[in-house]
Write a protein that holds these residues in place. Structure first.
Motif, PDB file in Angstrom:
ATOM      1  N   PRO A 303       0.810  -1.220   0.000  1.00  0.00           N
ATOM      2  CA  PRO A 303       0.000   0.000   0.000  1.00  0.00           C
ATOM      3  C   PRO A 303       0.844   1.271   0.000  1.00  0.00           C
ATOM      4  N   PHE A 304       2.136   1.157   0.127  1.00  0.00           N
ATOM      5  CA  PHE A 304       2.974   2.362   0.105  1.00  0.00           C
ATOM      6  C   PHE A 304       4.217   2.098  -0.726  1.00  0.00           C
ATOM      7  N   ALA A 305       4.920   3.161  -1.055  1.00  0.00           N
ATOM      8  CA  ALA A 305       6.155   3.005  -1.830  1.00  0.00           C
ATOM      9  C   ALA A 305       7.330   2.902  -0.878  1.00  0.00           C
ATOM     10  N   LEU A 306       8.358   2.168  -1.282  1.00  0.00           N
ATOM     11  CA  LEU A 306       9.551   2.087  -0.455  1.00  0.00           C
ATOM     12  C   LEU A 306      10.230   3.450  -0.421  1.00  0.00           C
ATOM     13  N   THR A 307      10.854   3.740   0.710  1.00  0.00           N
ATOM     14  CA  THR A 307      11.645   4.965   0.763  1.00  0.00           C
ATOM     15  C   THR A 307      12.905   4.756  -0.087  1.00  0.00           C
ATOM     16  N   GLY A 308      13.559   5.859  -0.412  1.00  0.00           N
ATOM     17  CA  GLY A 308      14.790   5.767  -1.199  1.00  0.00           C
ATOM     18  C   GLY A 308      15.806   4.863  -0.508  1.00  0.00           C
ATOM     19  N   ALA A 309      15.910   5.021   0.793  1.00  0.00           N
ATOM     20  CA  ALA A 309      16.891   4.227   1.538  1.00  0.00           C
ATOM     21  C   ALA A 309      16.533   2.748   1.493  1.00  0.00           C
ATOM     22  N   GLN A 310      15.251   2.456   1.607  1.00  0.00           N
ATOM     23  CA  GLN A 310      14.829   1.054   1.526  1.00  0.00           C
ATOM     24  C   GLN A 310      15.171   0.471   0.155  1.00  0.00           C
ATOM     25  N   GLN A 311      14.891   1.256  -0.896  1.00  0.00           N
ATOM     26  CA  GLN A 311      15.206   0.766  -2.243  1.00  0.00           C
ATOM     27  C   GLN A 311      16.686   0.469  -2.383  1.00  0.00           C
ATOM     28  N   GLY A 333      19.143   0.156  10.763  1.00  0.00           N
ATOM     29  CA  GLY A 333      18.168   1.188  10.487  1.00  0.00           C
ATOM     30  C   GLY A 333      17.513   1.528  11.798  1.00  0.00           C
ATOM     31  N   ASP A 334      17.321   2.781  12.013  1.00  0.00           N
ATOM     32  CA  ASP A 334      16.779   3.209  13.292  1.00  0.00           C
ATOM     33  C   ASP A 334      15.412   2.572  13.527  1.00  0.00           C
ATOM     34  N   VAL A 335      15.021   2.583  14.755  1.00  0.00           N
ATOM     35  CA  VAL A 335      13.712   2.093  15.139  1.00  0.00           C
ATOM     36  C   VAL A 335      12.648   2.742  14.249  1.00  0.00           C
ATOM     37  N   GLY A 336      11.802   1.928  13.625  1.00  0.00           N
ATOM     38  CA  GLY A 336      10.727   2.474  12.804  1.00  0.00           C
ATOM     39  C   GLY A 336      11.117   2.807  11.380  1.00  0.00           C
ATOM     40  N   SER A 337      12.340   2.475  10.983  1.00  0.00           N
ATOM     41  CA  SER A 337      12.782   2.857   9.645  1.00  0.00           C
ATOM     42  C   SER A 337      12.274   1.891   8.568  1.00  0.00           C
ATOM     43  N   GLY A 338      11.660   0.795   8.984  1.00  0.00           N
ATOM     44  CA  GLY A 338      11.059  -0.112   7.999  1.00  0.00           C
ATOM     45  C   GLY A 338      11.979  -1.234   7.565  1.00  0.00           C
ATOM     46  N   LYS A 339      12.558  -1.944   8.507  1.00  0.00           N
ATOM     47  CA  LYS A 339      13.452  -3.049   8.159  1.00  0.00           C
ATOM     48  C   LYS A 339      12.666  -4.320   7.817  1.00  0.00           C
ATOM     49  N   THR A 340      11.476  -4.463   8.410  1.00  0.00           N
ATOM     50  CA  THR A 340      10.739  -5.711   8.223  1.00  0.00           C
ATOM     51  C   THR A 340      10.417  -5.968   6.753  1.00  0.00           C
ATOM     52  N   ILE A 341      10.020  -4.908   6.061  1.00  0.00           N
ATOM     53  CA  ILE A 341       9.683  -5.085   4.643  1.00  0.00           C
ATOM     54  C   ILE A 341      10.901  -5.505   3.846  1.00  0.00           C
ATOM     55  N   VAL A 342      12.026  -4.939   4.202  1.00  0.00           N
ATOM     56  CA  VAL A 342      13.253  -5.303   3.502  1.00  0.00           C
ATOM     57  C   VAL A 342      13.524  -6.799   3.684  1.00  0.00           C
ATOM     58  N   LEU A 502      13.472   7.795   7.458  1.00  0.00           N
ATOM     59  CA  LEU A 502      12.238   7.224   7.982  1.00  0.00           C
ATOM     60  C   LEU A 502      11.148   7.330   6.927  1.00  0.00           C
ATOM     61  N   PRO A 503      10.160   6.432   6.980  1.00  0.00           N
ATOM     62  CA  PRO A 503       9.039   6.560   6.046  1.00  0.00           C
ATOM     63  C   PRO A 503       8.389   7.941   6.210  1.00  0.00           C
ATOM     64  N   PRO A 504       7.776   8.430   5.147  1.00  0.00           N
ATOM     65  CA  PRO A 504       7.234   9.784   5.190  1.00  0.00           C
ATOM     66  C   PRO A 504       6.073   9.896   6.183  1.00  0.00           C
ATOM     67  N   VAL A 609       2.338  -0.998  16.666  1.00  0.00           N
ATOM     68  CA  VAL A 609       0.920  -0.643  16.668  1.00  0.00           C
ATOM     69  C   VAL A 609       0.833   0.852  16.366  1.00  0.00           C
ATOM     70  N   PRO A 610       0.647   1.192  15.089  1.00  0.00           N
ATOM     71  CA  PRO A 610       0.775   2.602  14.685  1.00  0.00           C
ATOM     72  C   PRO A 610      -0.174   3.560  15.398  1.00  0.00           C
ATOM     73  N   ASN A 611      -1.316   3.065  15.880  1.00  0.00           N
ATOM     74  CA  ASN A 611      -2.270   3.972  16.518  1.00  0.00           C
ATOM     75  C   ASN A 611      -1.847   4.384  17.928  1.00  0.00           C
TER      76      ASN A 611
HETATM   77  P1  ADP Z   1      11.741  -1.357  12.193  1.00  0.00           P
HETATM   78  O1  ADP Z   1      12.813  -0.870  11.276  1.00  0.00           O
HETATM   79  O2  ADP Z   1      11.778  -0.684  13.517  1.00  0.00           O
HETATM   80  O3  ADP Z   1      11.688  -2.837  12.275  1.00  0.00           O
HETATM   81  P2  ADP Z   1       9.179  -1.704  10.924  1.00  0.00           P
HETATM   82  O4  ADP Z   1       9.660  -2.577   9.868  1.00  0.00           O
HETATM   83  O5  ADP Z   1       8.440  -2.323  12.049  1.00  0.00           O
HETATM   84  O6  ADP Z   1      10.389  -0.851  11.519  1.00  0.00           O
HETATM   85  O7  ADP Z   1       8.348  -0.542  10.262  1.00  0.00           O
HETATM   86  C1  ADP Z   1       7.686   0.456  11.017  1.00  0.00           C
HETATM   87  C2  ADP Z   1       6.367   0.830  10.398  1.00  0.00           C
HETATM   88  O8  ADP Z   1       6.569   1.551   9.197  1.00  0.00           O
HETATM   89  C3  ADP Z   1       5.541  -0.365  10.014  1.00  0.00           C
HETATM   90  O9  ADP Z   1       4.218  -0.099  10.366  1.00  0.00           O
HETATM   91  C4  ADP Z   1       5.717  -0.470   8.531  1.00  0.00           C
HETATM   92  O10 ADP Z   1       4.626  -1.094   7.900  1.00  0.00           O
HETATM   93  C5  ADP Z   1       5.840   0.982   8.143  1.00  0.00           C
HETATM   94  N1  ADP Z   1       6.592   1.211   6.894  1.00  0.00           N
HETATM   95  C6  ADP Z   1       7.711   0.586   6.512  1.00  0.00           C
HETATM   96  N2  ADP Z   1       8.166   1.079   5.335  1.00  0.00           N
HETATM   97  C7  ADP Z   1       7.304   2.064   4.984  1.00  0.00           C
HETATM   98  C8  ADP Z   1       7.242   2.970   3.869  1.00  0.00           C
HETATM   99  N3  ADP Z   1       8.143   2.955   2.904  1.00  0.00           N
HETATM  100  N4  ADP Z   1       6.223   3.845   3.847  1.00  0.00           N
HETATM  101  C9  ADP Z   1       5.291   3.865   4.830  1.00  0.00           C
HETATM  102  N5  ADP Z   1       5.300   3.048   5.904  1.00  0.00           N
HETATM  103  C10 ADP Z   1       6.298   2.154   5.984  1.00  0.00           C
END
Ligand code: ADP
Ligand code: MG
Length: 743
Positions: A303-311, A333-342, A502-504, A609-611
């Motif tokens: 549902p979102f695009a990867l950040t430049g750093a993720q790419q 990657g700092d806490v919340g930077s989106g490592k899980t998707i990678v 960090l993600p936007p 838990v984003p909320n």
């Molecule tokens: P961490 O690096 O701390 O493991 P997570 O992988 O848990 O971070 O990602 C933190 C949150 O950001 C998650 O809810 C994830 O779905 C979301 N996220 C990751 N990449 C992006 C992105 N490119 N755009 C928007 N949200 C993202």
């Protein structure tokens, strides 16, 4: 005038040391404090008692050369005597002196409390020795007329100058003084200095210490370092002549120390380079990224695009995995930077190529969350995901293991249950370790050992023994950034990718310090946040001494909050909750059926838990910086403005103050790690778990950073041109501990 020992010139050649150190050691064996007189048998080379041997082994001192490399922390100068009158003049100056005198009186007084008071005299004056704890044997040893050599600090006591608890030793009339400083070694309970001195002195005598650095290296690239010969350096450090620059010995800037530290860094570099070469020589299944495969379909569905750093990091990982040698990459990657998707994308690439992937997380909560998230993403694309944790029921576990073994499961997610002996992967191509700093070295090695078709290593067995012919690619993930010098030494065999963006749409978490006395206001704040539809974490204090007490506190906090917030749903999660309940609570929180989650540090890593936008941490002063940063990272994951309240109890210690100020001032994980390193120093920063036994004992990465690069160069030259010297150097320094450096 002080009586000075006759000065002997140091040994001119590289012969094994003369009997001097041993003789000296034997002598000082008697001079140890009488209370810890567990010195070994008198006969010089008698085998040490086995219990003492075991204690030496505990210090890592198994071979003679280990003893030789066990170096003093400091020295005592027993080479001179002061006349008592002069010693008395120096009362209160805060350093130890040595005097000799005859006992003129010795009595046990009972007031103000039981103590032994001994007076000694020489031609120049008299001095009182006072012992508040003593044995009868000690009192008898100091009978009238006995000549005592005494070492301690003179103080101007109420009844005149005195020494409290000096080190004393009865001596004959012309007992010679040592001609070397007396070393004080790092020791452990049950091993006396006297015993160590003797053991080390003996080892020093027996051990030939041939130079391992080839002449052309010493005269060539290493010449600017002016390295001293090793054998000479070691002998100097164990038994320095009294005229040595003692300050340089203590701050370890002396040329003898430089040589030792260089050799230690060299050993580390050699070991890392060899591990690296071994890894490059090993095979891994090449699995180049395939266009139009699972990975692309997954990306398209996101549902979102990867950040430049993720790419960027995805590309780096993809390239590694395409090669026929095992990837060994750290993703920072700092806490919340989106490592899980990678990690998920890397798994896709492995699965696309027909291999299995494994993802291991340090806690069950995090592993389960990964399982849900990744199966939510990938199951709709037809990927078989399996969940493996210690808490599964027997039958469930057997089934999961069977699916992993048959190859039916393409992605296995779990805790360290993944690396248990019973788990055999049919075709493991990629292993991912999340929050890798939380795992022990042995565990990381074990997961790497799980290659297809190979003999399986248990978590505890030597990873060395039968290393498989092909190994899976390995990706480690961590939010704990590692400063450059540390990376160069501890992780020289790791390639590093960094997500520095960090993600936007994130707004930085606002951090406030709140005195514990204002708890009511904090509760009001929680109420307010929940009323606006937001969710709250309330982290209970860390109680290091007792887990039971910690659980009790968590329970009480939960009850208090539930009572104070009757219109809200409050939940409690802690490490001892049965896994099913734990999962149910986390579920309810994720789904916003609970507004407030009271938790111990089980939620420290990974929970997403984003909320949730308000975090309260009680007794924040008890947590370390890295831990606070991880905890705070649980909020600020959505678009709402997030707040972290650090409650503390005054008064704060200076380091606690520094930590909390750091948290308030910055949310940048790298900056926090840098300050953490400053506050704690590299040893503690890495922690024993992180570095295994690879810790440097002597070199200090801050003051000795200038030696790291030359050591790296020398390691390369040694390996390419003088492999035998490299081997000799390694075994001297590392003995059997080498494989740990590879983790
Ligand atoms: P961490 O690096 O701390 O493991 P997570 O992988 O848990 O971070 O990602 C933190 C949150 O950001 C998650 O809810 C994830 O779905 C979301 N996220 C990751 N990449 C992006 C992105 N490119 N755009 C928007 N949200 C993202
Ligand atoms: Mg994570």
């Amino acid at each position: 005038m002080p009586v000075t020992a006759s000065e002997r010139t140091p040994e001119p050649d590289a012969q094994p040391p003369s009997a001097k150190p041993a003789a000296k050691a034997a002598k000082s064996a008697k001079s140890g404090a009488p209370a810890k007189a567990d010195a070994p048998a008198k006969s010089g080379k008698a085998a040490a008692p086995s219990s003492a041997m075991a204690k030496l082994a505990k210090l890592g001192l198994k071979r003679d050369v280990d003893l030789v490399l066990h170096l003093p922390m400091r020295y005592e100068d027993e080479t001179t005597l002061l006349p008592i009158r002069e010693a008395v003049h120096r009362a209160g100056l805060g350093f130890a002196v040595q005097v000799e005198g005859e006992v003129v009186s010795s009595e046990v007084t009972l007031r103000p409390r039981r103590q032994l008071v001994v007076r000694i005299a020489d031609d120049s004056g008299e001095l009182t020795l006072r012992f508040l704890n003593f044995y009868g044997s000690q009192a008898r040893q100091m009978a009238e007329g006995v000549r005592l050599r005494v070492r301690g600090e003179v103080r101007g006591g109420f009844f005149g100058a005195e020494m409290i608890h000096p080190v004393v030793r009865p001596v004959g009339p012309d007992e010679p003084l040592p001609d070397r400083l007396t070393p004080v070694y790092p020791a452990t309970a049950g091993i006396s200095q006297a015993y160590l001195r003797k053991a080390i002195g003996g080892a020093l005598q027996r051990t030939p210490l041939p130079e391992t650095l080839p002449r052309p290296l010493l005269d060539g690239p290493l010449a600017p370092l002016k390295l001293q010969p090793l054998a000479e350096s070691l002998r100097l450090l164990h038994a320095p002549p009294p005229q040595v620059d003692e300050a340089a010995l203590i701050d370890r800037s002396h040329p003898a120390w430089v040589r030792i530290k260089f050799d230690e860094l060299l050993a580390q570099q050699l070991s890392l380079k060899r591990a690296q070469a071994a890894r490059r020589a090993r095979n891994a299944p090449p699995m180049p990224r395939r266009a139009g495969g699972l990975l692309d379909r997954f990306l398209a569905a996101l549902p979102f695009a990867l950040t430049g750093a993720q790419q960027r990091v995805v590309k780096e990982i993809a390239a590694d995995m395409g090669a026929p040698h095992p990837m060994h990459r750290l993703l920072q990657g700092d806490v919340g930077s989106g490592k899980t998707i990678v990690a998920a994308l890397a798994a896709c690439q492995a699965i696309d190529a027909g291999y299995q992937a494994a993802l291991m997380a340090p806690t069950e909560i995090l592993a389960e969350q990964h399982y849900r998230k990744l199966s939510g993403w990938l199951a709709p694309l037809g990927v078989e995901v399996v969940w493996l944790a210690g808490s599964l029921k027997r039958t469930e576990k057997r089934e999961a293991v069977a699916r992993v073994e048959s190859g039916q499961a393409q992605l296995a997610i779990g805790t360290h249950a993944l690396i248990q002996d019973t788990v055999r992967f049919a075709k493991l191509g990629l292993s991912v370790v999340d929050e890798q700093h939380r795992f022990g070295v042995a565990q990381r090695l074990a997961l790497r050992g799980k290659a297809d078709g190979a003999e399986q290593d248990g978590a505890g067995s030597a990873p060395h023994a039968d290393e498989p012919a092909t190994v899976p690619h390995q990706l480690m993930m961590s939010a704990t950034p590692i400063p450059r010098t540390l990376a160069m030494t501890y992780y020289a065999d790791l390639d590093v990718s960094v997500i520095d963006e960090l993600p936007p749409g994130r707004s930085p978490v606002v951090t406030r310090l709140v005195n514990d006395a204002r708890r009511d206001e904090v509760i009001e704040r929680v109420h307010h946040a929940a009323a606006q539809g937001r969710q709250v974490y309330w982290v209970c204090p860390l109680i290091e001494e007792s887990e039971a007490l910690q659980l009790q506190t968590a329970q009480e906090t939960y009850e208090t909050l539930a009572a104070a917030l009757p219109d809200l749903e409050v939940g409690l999660v802690h490490g001892r909750l049965p896994p099913a309940e734990k999962a149910a609570v986390m579920d309810a929180f994720s789904a916003n059926r609970l507004q407030v989650l009271v938790a111990t540090t089980v939620i420290e890593v990974g929970v997403d838990v984003p909320n949730a936008s308000l975090m309260v941490i009680e007794h924040a002063e008890r947590f370390g910086l890295a831990q606070l940063h991880q905890l705070r990272g649980r909020v600020g994951r959505g678009s709402a403005e997030s707040v972290c309240l650090l409650m503390y109890q005054a008064p704060l210690s200076p380091t606690a103050k520094q930590r909390l100020a750091t948290m308030r001032e910055t949310t940048d994980g790298f900056e926090i790690a840098r300050r953490d390193l400053q506050i704690r120093g590299p040893g503690e920063f890495l922690g024993a778990r992180q570095s295994g036994e690879a810790m440097l004992r002597f070199a200090d990465l801050e003051t000795d950073a200038w030696l790291v690069e030359p050591a790296q160069q020398a390691a390369e030259l040694l390996l390419s041109r003088y492999p035998e010297a490299a081997q000799a150097h390694l075994s001297r320094w590392l003995g059997g501990r080498e494989h740990y450096l590879k983790a």
